[in-house]
Design an enzyme around this catalytic site. Structure first.
Site, PDB file in Angstrom:
ATOM      1  N   MET A  13       0.825  -1.211   0.000  1.00 14.26           N
ATOM      2  CA  MET A  13       0.000   0.000   0.000  1.00 14.26           C
ATOM      3  C   MET A  13       0.864   1.268   0.000  1.00 14.26           C
ATOM      4  O   MET A  13       0.554   2.232  -0.699  1.00 14.26           O
ATOM      5  CB  MET A  13      -0.935   0.003   1.215  1.00 14.26           C
ATOM      6  CG  MET A  13      -1.939  -1.142   1.220  1.00 14.26           C
ATOM      7  SD  MET A  13      -2.874  -1.277  -0.326  1.00 14.26           S
ATOM      8  CE  MET A  13      -3.895   0.173  -0.245  1.00 14.26           C
ATOM      9  N   ILE A  14       1.960   1.250   0.782  1.00 17.43           N
ATOM     10  CA  ILE A  14       2.810   2.465   0.765  1.00 17.43           C
ATOM     11  C   ILE A  14       3.529   2.559  -0.573  1.00 17.43           C
ATOM     12  O   ILE A  14       3.602   3.629  -1.175  1.00 17.43           O
ATOM     13  CB  ILE A  14       3.853   2.476   1.910  1.00 17.43           C
ATOM     14  CG1 ILE A  14       3.195   2.244   3.269  1.00 17.43           C
ATOM     15  CG2 ILE A  14       4.601   3.815   1.922  1.00 17.43           C
ATOM     16  CD1 ILE A  14       4.167   2.286   4.452  1.00 17.43           C
ATOM     17  N   ASN A  96      11.244  -8.898   9.609  1.00 21.86           N
ATOM     18  CA  ASN A  96      11.675  -7.824   8.706  1.00 21.86           C
ATOM     19  C   ASN A  96      13.194  -7.689   8.615  1.00 21.86           C
ATOM     20  O   ASN A  96      13.705  -7.179   7.616  1.00 21.86           O
ATOM     21  CB  ASN A  96      11.018  -6.494   9.111  1.00 21.86           C
ATOM     22  CG  ASN A  96       9.553  -6.461   8.682  1.00 21.86           C
ATOM     23  OD1 ASN A  96       9.112  -7.304   7.893  1.00 21.86           O
ATOM     24  ND2 ASN A  96       8.788  -5.515   9.196  1.00 21.86           N
ATOM     25  N   HIS A 176      10.982   5.756  16.673  1.00 25.50           N
ATOM     26  CA  HIS A 176       9.608   5.689  16.139  1.00 25.50           C
ATOM     27  C   HIS A 176       8.845   4.570  16.856  1.00 25.50           C
ATOM     28  O   HIS A 176       8.500   3.552  16.289  1.00 25.50           O
ATOM     29  CB  HIS A 176       9.673   5.420  14.632  1.00 25.50           C
ATOM     30  CG  HIS A 176       8.337   5.346  13.966  1.00 25.50           C
ATOM     31  ND1 HIS A 176       7.405   6.357  14.037  1.00 25.50           N
ATOM     32  CD2 HIS A 176       7.776   4.393  13.184  1.00 25.50           C
ATOM     33  CE1 HIS A 176       6.331   6.016  13.347  1.00 25.50           C
ATOM     34  NE2 HIS A 176       6.524   4.822  12.822  1.00 25.50           N
TER      35      HIS A 176
END
Ligand code: LMR
Length: 320
Positions: A13-14, A96, A176
């Site tokens: 989506m990004i 990831n 973050h």
């Protein structure tokens, strides 16, 4: 004149939103990469078919082959897995990290001169690992998060004050994650700091505290609403601002996860701090001063990043 080339590693989506904005802004030709066959090709073709209506000339290509990113000026990395409701960003570290290894190797081989913007979570640890895996210079590898967190903060503040988002500036620093540090002193409405806005009677400390809390949990709020994944419009807009500043040597000053080599008392880690982005990448760090309380919050946030980096080293000993 050679056209710029923008490689989007990850076409979810990004990635799709990045491709659309980059093409609309004519930042360059766009390569969408993804291991999922058909997705980058389909998104690239769809966006290309909107170009005659919208009137832009970027070329788009979808691929599963790293060779196609050859010579890219900018690589924006979204590859990996987003979190789902109930998960923290930190839960993604193992899965990831493996993705960062292959992405880092692909970039090192085919786009060693690119400016690399990492978006994959947990952000500060993933961008650190990506820089190590790729071996690219530290000023050419940065993480996108501070602009996103600051943009959320700005939006909530503009709503509170009933003013244009353009009149609100904000700095959210640190990692973050839930420990991020939205700075009240370094955030302003038309140059007036937030503590002064309280003094002027435009808001209360309690309301600001609630906005800070909402900002810290901003990513999770979207995950809770979407249920199937995480935010994409605001992350994409934030990364495009970074890419554009690099490509046009605009030298915007924005909070990003940048490599710290002693600045802010931090060594060999990526943490969100204000930097200048220009043709050299992360050109300069704006080493602002903290009050004792801000310093403690920043150090707490750095400690959370530290834990994640240690986890990365355990998962992949080549990073130790
Ligand atoms: C965000 O802040 O939107 C991203 O980091 C995605 C997430 O998992 O919250």
């Amino acid at each position: 004149m050679a056209r710029n080339k923008i490689a989007l590693i990850g076409s979810g989506m990004i990635g799709g939103t990045l491709a659309h904005i980059a093409a609309q802004k004519e930042l360059g030709d766009v390569v969408l990469f993804d291991i999922a066959e058909g997705i980058p090709e389909g998104k690239g073709l769809d966006i290309a078919q909107s170009a005659p209506v919208d009137g832009y000339d970027s070329r788009l290509k979808g691929t599963q082959d790293y060779k196609d990113i050859e010579g890219a000026d900018v690589c924006i990395v979204t590859a990996g897995v987003p979190r789902k409701p109930g998960m923290s960003r930190d839960d993604l570290v193992e899965i990831n990290l493996k993705v960062m290894k292959s992405v880092g190797e692909g970039i090192a081989k085919y786009a060693p001169n690119a400016f690399v913007i990492c978006i994959t979570n947990p952000l500060d640890a993933m961008v650190w690992a990506l820089q190590k895996f790729s071996g690219l210079p530290t000023n050419k590898v940065v993480g996108m998060a501070g602009i996103l967190d600051s943009s959320r903060f700005r939006m909530f503040l503009a709503e509170e004050f009933n003013v244009s988002v353009e009149s609100v500036t904000a700095f959210v620093l640190g990692g973050h994650g839930d420990t991020m540090v939205p700075s009240l002193r370094y955030s302003t409405v038309a140059g007036v700091s937030l503590p002064d806005m309280v003094k002027l009677g435009w808001t209360t400390q309690e309301k600001l505290d609630a906005i800070v809390d909402r900002t810290r949990k901003g990513g999770g709020e979207i995950v809770g609403l979407l249920k199937t994944g995480s935010a994409y419009y605001a992350p994409a807009a934030s990364a495009i601002q970074m890419a554009e500043s690099y490509l046009k040597d605009k030298k915007v000053v924005v909070p990003c996860a940048a490599y710290l080599d002693g600045e802010f008392g931090v060594n060999d880690r990526y943490v969100g701090v204000p930097i200048v982005i220009g043709e050299e990448g992360a050109e300069r760090i704006l080493e602002i001063e903290f009050t004792e309380e801000e310093k403690q919050m920043f150090e707490h946030s750095v400690a959370a990043v530290e834990d994640l980096v240690e986890a990365c080293k355990k998962i992949d000993p080549s990073l130790a």
